[in-house]
Scaffold this motif. Structure first.
Motif, short mmCIF file in Angstrom:
data_model
loop_
_atom_site.label_atom_id
_atom_site.label_comp_id
_atom_site.label_asym_id
_atom_site.label_seq_id
_atom_site.Cartn_x
_atom_site.Cartn_y
_atom_site.Cartn_z
N ALA A 71 43.01 46.71 50.84
CA ALA A 71 41.72 46.71 50.16
C ALA A 71 41.58 45.52 49.23
CB ALA A 71 41.55 48.00 49.36
N ILE A 72 42.66 45.22 48.49
CA ILE A 72 42.64 44.09 47.55
C ILE A 72 42.43 42.77 48.30
CG2 ILE A 72 44.02 42.75 45.92
CD1 ILE A 72 45.39 45.42 45.15
N PHE A 73 43.21 42.58 49.36
CA PHE A 73 43.08 41.34 50.12
C PHE A 73 41.80 41.32 50.96
CE2 PHE A 73 47.56 41.13 49.02
CZ PHE A 73 47.73 39.77 48.78
N GLY A 74 41.33 42.52 51.37
CA GLY A 74 40.05 42.59 52.07
C GLY A 74 38.92 42.10 51.19
N TYR A 75 39.03 42.41 49.88
CA TYR A 75 38.03 41.94 48.92
C TYR A 75 38.19 40.45 48.63
CZ TYR A 75 35.74 41.10 44.44
OH TYR A 75 34.98 40.56 43.44
N LEU A 76 39.42 40.01 48.38
CA LEU A 76 39.68 38.63 48.00
C LEU A 76 39.38 37.64 49.13
CD1 LEU A 76 43.01 39.03 46.01
CD2 LEU A 76 40.72 38.67 45.07
N ILE A 77 39.76 38.04 50.36
CA ILE A 77 39.60 37.12 51.49
C ILE A 77 38.33 37.38 52.28
CG2 ILE A 77 40.66 36.29 53.65
CD1 ILE A 77 43.37 37.04 52.46
N GLY A 78 38.08 38.67 52.59
CA GLY A 78 36.94 39.00 53.45
C GLY A 78 35.71 39.47 52.71
N LYS A 79 35.78 39.54 51.37
CA LYS A 79 34.65 39.99 50.55
C LYS A 79 34.18 41.39 50.92
CE LYS A 79 34.82 35.98 48.62
NZ LYS A 79 35.54 35.85 47.34
N GLU A 80 35.14 42.26 51.32
CA GLU A 80 34.82 43.65 51.61
C GLU A 80 34.77 44.41 50.28
OE1 GLU A 80 37.64 45.16 54.40
OE2 GLU A 80 36.86 43.97 56.06
N ILE A 81 33.59 44.91 49.93
CA ILE A 81 33.38 45.53 48.62
C ILE A 81 33.80 47.01 48.65
CG2 ILE A 81 31.71 46.02 46.83
CD1 ILE A 81 32.21 43.06 47.32
N LEU A 82 34.54 47.42 47.61
CA LEU A 82 34.96 48.82 47.48
C LEU A 82 33.98 49.58 46.59
CD1 LEU A 82 38.82 48.53 46.95
CD2 LEU A 82 37.59 48.94 49.07
N THR A 83 33.84 50.88 46.87
CA THR A 83 33.00 51.74 46.05
C THR A 83 33.83 52.31 44.89
OG1 THR A 83 33.53 53.73 47.30
CG2 THR A 83 31.69 52.39 48.10
N PHE A 84 33.16 53.00 43.99
CA PHE A 84 33.84 53.63 42.86
C PHE A 84 34.87 54.65 43.36
CE2 PHE A 84 34.09 57.17 39.81
CZ PHE A 84 34.61 56.48 38.71
N ASN A 85 34.47 55.46 44.35
CA ASN A 85 35.39 56.47 44.91
C ASN A 85 36.65 55.83 45.50
OD1 ASN A 85 33.79 58.57 44.21
ND2 ASN A 85 33.06 59.05 46.28
N GLN A 86 36.49 54.68 46.11
CA GLN A 86 37.64 54.00 46.70
C GLN A 86 38.61 53.50 45.63
OE1 GLN A 86 35.31 51.33 49.21
NE2 GLN A 86 36.17 52.32 51.03
N TYR A 87 38.07 53.04 44.52
CA TYR A 87 38.94 52.64 43.41
C TYR A 87 39.71 53.84 42.85
CZ TYR A 87 37.05 47.90 43.08
OH TYR A 87 36.71 46.60 43.34
N ILE A 88 39.01 54.99 42.74
CA ILE A 88 39.67 56.22 42.28
C ILE A 88 40.77 56.62 43.26
CG2 ILE A 88 39.36 58.68 41.81
CD1 ILE A 88 38.20 56.87 39.65
N GLY A 89 40.44 56.54 44.55
CA GLY A 89 41.41 56.88 45.59
C GLY A 89 42.65 56.00 45.52
N ALA A 90 42.45 54.71 45.32
CA ALA A 90 43.58 53.78 45.22
C ALA A 90 44.44 54.12 44.01
CB ALA A 90 43.06 52.35 45.12
#
Length: 293
Positions: free
Chosen positions: A253-272
């Motif tokens: 998820a972290i690298f998906g955001y940094l490299i691919g600009k895949e945005i996480l939702t609030f629930n996904q941050y809680i899940g992580a």
């Protein structure tokens, strides 16, 4: 090094592997948009096999019928893992693929008890359920719709659980280099056969990003990662290994955001966050149980 120190070293090593694997999800996803998934797997493991071949020759005295059969078995399972994982990435995002892959944490304790007769620590069971909740929050948004990509990712998760169990069993019996090399070569052979049978052109585009992805995944995420897993997993339990590997989806998820600009939702941050808590519960719990004993 005493048993306790070896277990801590093994756990740290498996965390490193999870970070490495998670970081490559988005790189692989972007590559298979330009290259057929089975062709990418073939080249990735061919590179890994060529790197490992000299080491296998050096360790030829450790090669015997039993170690070859073990390598063939693990390699066949690993092939199905990469087949379904890479094809899942073709249909769904790197983040969702990574999180669904983490469902193997549910399978490992069951398989470990059934086949290895290893009863997980109570704290490990708690950690498994926490990580499952975390994976749920991360993976499913609004609906529980399942498509081809999600199904592939879940089959991949079961394959990973089987691979963890087999690695735990065989790594205690056979040489690390031999076991690693043979399973990687089996994946290479099966991938090439599958690619050829599918009528896919074996030529690959000589683009810089594709070559970089193949070298990175072939060396770091294959040779280095699987060698460390085979060498170190024997010093910890399969259930703990599975929980530690759940850092992989967080990393993806972290690298998906940094490299691919895949945005996480609030629930996904809680899940992580819950997944990280699950790892702490597993580590602290097992340490307390050891100290009481």
């Amino acid at each position: 090094m005493n048993k306790k120190a070896l277990e801590y070293l093994a756990d740290l090593s498996l965390l490193l592997i999870a970070l490495i694997w998670g970081s490559t999800f988005i790189i692989v996803k972007e590559s298979i948009e330009k290259v057929e998934p089975s062709l990418f797997i073939s080249y990735r493991f061919l590179i890994a096999s060529l790197i490992l071949l000299p080491f296998l020759i050096i360790k030829k005295d450790k090669v015997n019928k039993d170690s070859v059969l073990a390598g063939l078995f693990i390699g066949a399972v690993l092939f199905t893992v990469f087949y379904f994982q890479t094809f899942a990435l073709k249909y769904i995002t790197a983040s969702v693929t990574g999180f669904l892959t983490g469902i193997y944490t549910l399978f490992v304790p069951i398989l470990s008890y059934v086949f290895l007769r290893k009863k997980p620590y109570p704290t490990s069971i708690v950690a498994v359920f926490l990580s499952t909740i975390g994976l749920y929050l991360i993976s499913f948004q609004n609906t529980l719709n399942f498509g081809v990509g999600e199904v592939f990712a879940l089959i991949n998760a079961f394959g990973i659980a089987v691979h963890i169990i087999l690695t735990d069993y065989y790594s205690k019996k056979y040489d690390t280099t031999v076991l690693t090399a043979i399973q990687i070569m089996v994946v290479t052979f099966l991938s090439i056969i599958f690619t050829y049978a599918s009528g896919i052109d074996i030529k690959i585009k000589p683009e810089k990003d594709i070559i970089f992805a193949l070298i990175l995944t072939g060396f770091l995420a294959t040779v280095v990662a699987f060698f460390i897993q085979t060498a170190m997993q024997k010093y910890t339990t399969p259930t703990k290994a599975a929980i530690l590997f759940t850092l992989e989806p967080v990393s993806s998820a972290i690298f998906g955001y940094l490299i691919g600009k895949e945005i996480l939702t609030f629930n996904q941050y809680i899940g992580a966050s819950i997944i990280i808590i699950a790892m702490l519960v597993s580590e602290v719990g097992s340490a307390l149980i050891r100290s009481k004993r």
